[in-house]
Design a protein around this motif. Structure first.
Motif, mmCIF file in Angstrom:
data_model
loop_
_atom_site.group_PDB
_atom_site.id
_atom_site.type_symbol
_atom_site.label_atom_id
_atom_site.label_comp_id
_atom_site.label_asym_id
_atom_site.label_seq_id
_atom_site.Cartn_x
_atom_site.Cartn_y
_atom_site.Cartn_z
ATOM 1 N N TRP A 43 2.915 9.040 8.664
ATOM 2 C CA TRP A 43 3.491 8.070 7.683
ATOM 3 C C TRP A 43 4.175 6.941 7.873
ATOM 4 N N GLN A 44 5.157 7.260 8.786
ATOM 5 C CA GLN A 44 6.186 6.347 9.159
ATOM 6 C C GLN A 44 5.672 5.290 10.014
ATOM 7 N N VAL A 46 2.570 3.723 8.919
ATOM 8 C CA VAL A 46 1.636 3.144 7.940
ATOM 9 C C VAL A 46 1.996 1.601 7.711
ATOM 10 N N ASP A 47 3.301 1.091 7.733
ATOM 11 C CA ASP A 47 3.660 -0.278 7.581
ATOM 12 C C ASP A 47 3.070 -1.192 8.749
ATOM 13 N N LEU A 66 -0.510 7.469 3.742
ATOM 14 C CA LEU A 66 0.729 7.186 2.932
ATOM 15 C C LEU A 66 0.574 8.155 1.468
ATOM 16 N N GLN A 67 -0.791 8.156 0.965
ATOM 17 C CA GLN A 67 -1.156 8.815 -0.264
ATOM 18 C C GLN A 67 -1.125 10.164 0.035
ATOM 19 N N TRP A 74 6.601 14.051 -1.518
ATOM 20 C CA TRP A 74 7.537 12.895 -2.137
ATOM 21 C C TRP A 74 8.947 13.525 -2.269
ATOM 22 N N ILE A 85 9.725 3.206 0.722
ATOM 23 C CA ILE A 85 8.183 3.545 0.371
ATOM 24 C C ILE A 85 7.830 2.497 -0.893
ATOM 25 N N ILE A 89 5.324 -0.689 -0.710
ATOM 26 C CA ILE A 89 3.973 -0.737 -1.575
ATOM 27 C C ILE A 89 4.239 -1.958 -2.408
#
Length: 111
Positions: A43-44, A46-47, A66-67, A74, A85, A89
């Motif tokens: 997830w880190q 994703v950006d 990410l989802q 979370w 995050i 988004i």
């Protein structure tokens, strides 16, 4: 290898194989994607994926990662990471929505 910089073009190429490869290549590509997606630090990345990927499937894959972290981790993420995050988004959606051609070409990512 999560110690090395991510080469988003490789993810794009793997997604290309998913659409055009032979069954053996597709199986290998799926294994790579699954391993990446299941990594606790995926997830880190994703950006960077969303900002630089050329293949829409690669971008959608990043959103799925990410989802997953939002759905499962979370509440245990530090407040600063949750805020980061959220900010990412919001800025990402604003960027995609800022002009009509971009919004049309990337609409699947916004919905």
């Amino acid at each position: 290898n999560f110690d090395a910089p991510l080469e988003v073009s490789m993810l794009d190429a793997i997604w290309g194989i998913m659409g055009t490869g032979n069954p053996v290549e597709i199986k290998q590509a799926q294994a790579v994607l699954t391993k990446f997606q299941e990594h606790p630090d995926a997830w880190q990345r994703v950006d960077k994926i969303l900002e630089t990927a050329q293949n829409p499937h690669t971008k959608y894959f990043a959103l799925q990662i990410l989802q997953g972290v939002i759905n499962t981790r979370w509440k245990i993420l530090p407040q600063a990471q949750r805020q980061g995050i959220r900010d990412f988004i919001v800025n990402f959606v604003i960027k995609l929505s800022s002009d009509e051609p971009t919004l049309r070409s990337q609409k699947v990512l916004v919905h």
